[in-house]
Design an enzyme around this catalytic site. Structure first.
Site, mmCIF file in Angstrom:
data_model
loop_
_atom_site.group_PDB
_atom_site.id
_atom_site.type_symbol
_atom_site.label_atom_id
_atom_site.label_comp_id
_atom_site.label_asym_id
_atom_site.label_seq_id
_atom_site.Cartn_x
_atom_site.Cartn_y
_atom_site.Cartn_z
ATOM 1 C CD GLU A 68 -0.181 2.161 5.567
ATOM 2 O OE1 GLU A 68 -0.099 1.348 4.557
ATOM 3 O OE2 GLU A 68 0.074 2.017 6.797
ATOM 4 C CG ASN A 69 0.204 7.364 1.057
ATOM 5 O OD1 ASN A 69 0.714 5.964 1.203
ATOM 6 N ND2 ASN A 69 1.153 8.242 0.584
#
Lengths: 218, 232
Positions: free
Chosen positions: A47-48
């Site tokens: 999710e980064n």
């Protein structure tokens, strides 16, 4: 016998379908990447801002600008894409990620999950967990069935502050595979050698047991 | 500075105008893609009472963590904190306030803030402590909470390359929150590894158009790795 962490991860990976985009949380969920069945291709979302996360780098590949959501150095697979945090969570919130696997402290028969905060202990934050449980199409919770004192983590109602409501559909523990629906846990499979009685004893919420509960196949 | 030329040559110029009690939006994820020199300049300026909006707060003695050493930070708005002992200590002492915000909501708050959207509805956080006290509205039978967007007096951003006009590109996962942060500052300062002349970057490959950027400074970066994990 209760499953090991690797065995739980193996059973989790059996849920993946060819072509799935998958987000794996920290801990046992991450291990599932090591057990993707032969002939199945999945793309891991971090999710980064990385879709197509690869393994950790060699010394030569090491790059401070390539990390995953756990802040570990990683690589990108062929066909990966890299983007901003807003783009990443558009994928997540927009329901484009096929499967999210994450750990939990507690779940309940309403499909609620508590995974980020224990009152009176240091609270570090929810990271992306609340976005993931609110957005993914198919959320699998993986955890031990009971805590180290033998207390069930599959409750009638969560006691800890929630991460999300009415969002969990499947639970894979060291003892069983269960589906959450109609305000109950439906027992689908049991770990090899584990009895239905033991699962009943360690499940605090209502448990629905069919006539025949097959053992997990590995 | 002439016309569209955004390049400044000193960190003092880069952060000029920063005052006590201002809000700073910072790009970066953990220690990846952080504007190291701009953070160091804020420490040098000894500005206090700061509200910092950033996914994380660095570690002890690196990243935003260094601003805790002289108690410059009043409040953090973050999704995940506490990788540093000093942070924990100041939080427990009540010297530091933390507003924990889900990571996707934080990114969207910055994006919306920069795009002139004052608030948005999201399912994230409904029914949890994050949703407490917030307006709830149903769309298609599902409840959503109203989240307000964020803008800052300053945005501090780390990019890989920028041209003199402030057009920026990011490298790998050092992109993270930086593009949204860049849009959400009244004054946006970008620290880069390389400054090129206008025309050298492909216009179609620009991540952050120069219109969002006020100042560009050439930095040098340690690029510390938080969790160095190698293939087995």
């Amino acid at each position: 016998m209760a499953l090991t962490r690797d065995q739980i991860a193996t059973r989790v990976a059996q849920e993946f379908k060819d072509g799935d985009y998958v987000n794996l949380g920290i801990g046992i969920p991450t291990l599932a990447a090591n057990f993707v069945p032969n002939g199945i291709s999945v793309m891991l979302q971090s999710e980064n801002g990385l879709l197509g996360m690869g393994p950790n780098p060699t010394e030569e590949q090491l790059d401070a600008d390539m990390i995953n959501a756990g802040k570990e150095t990683v690589t990108a697979v062929t066909g990966a894409s890299i983007f901003s945090s807003a783009e990443s969570f558009a994928m997540i919130r927009g329901g484009h990620v096929d499967i999210t696997v994450l750990g939990a402290f507690e779940v309940d028969v309403n499909g609620n999950i508590a995974s980020w905060m224990i009152p009176n202990k240091l609270i570090k934050g929810m990271g992306g967990a609340m976005d993931l449980v609110a957005g993914a199409k198919n959320i699998i919770v993986t955890m031990t069935h009971a805590d180290k004192h033998g207390n069930s983590k599959l409750l009638a109602e969560c006691t800890l502050p929630l991460t999300g409501v009415n969002c969990i559909t499947k639970i894979i523990t060291d003892l069983a595979v269960l589906e959450v629906k109609n305000k109950a846990y439906y027992l689908l499979e049991r770990a090899p050698g584990v009895t239905v009685e033991e699962i009943k004893e360690k499940t605090a919420g209502e448990l629905v047991v069919p006539d025949n509960v097959p053992e997990m196949q590995f | 500075m002439a016309g569209f030329d955004k390049v400044v040559t000193s960190y003092a110029d880069a952060m000029a105008g920063l005052n006590n009690n201002m809000t700073i939006i910072a790009g970066g994820f953990g220690l990846c893609g952080i504007p190291e020199g701009l953070i160091a300049q804020i420490k040098t300026m000894r500005t206090t009472g700061l509200t910092i909006v950033s996914n994380n707060c660095g570690v002890d003695n690196f990243g935003l963590g260094i601003l805790l050493e002289d108690k410059q930070v009043k409040k953090m708005v973050s999704s995940y904190v506490g990788e540093n002992a000093l942070f924990e200590q100041q939080l427990l002492n009540g010297e530091l306030e933390v507003e924990l915000t889900p990571q996707g909501t934080l990114a969207e708050k910055m994006r919306a803030g920069g795009a002139g959207i004052p608030a948005f509805y999201t399912a994230t956080g409904y029914g949890t402590p994050v949703g407490e006290g917030k307006e709830v509205k149903e769309f298609n039978g599902r409840p959503y909470i109203l989240e307000e967007s964020i803008t800052g007096d300053f945005a501090i951003v780390k990019a890989w390359k920028a041209d003199r006009y402030g057009n920026c590109i990011y490298r790998h996962t050092a992109q993270n929150f930086n593009p949204m942060a860049a849009t959400a500052g009244k004054v946006t300062v970008v620290e880069v590894e390389e400054i090129v002349e206008p025309g050298e970057l492909d216009p179609a490959h620009i991540h952050t158009p120069g219109i969002y950027v006020d100042r560009v400074i050439l930095g040098t970066f340690e690029k510390r790795i938080e969790r160095r994990v190698l293939a087995k």
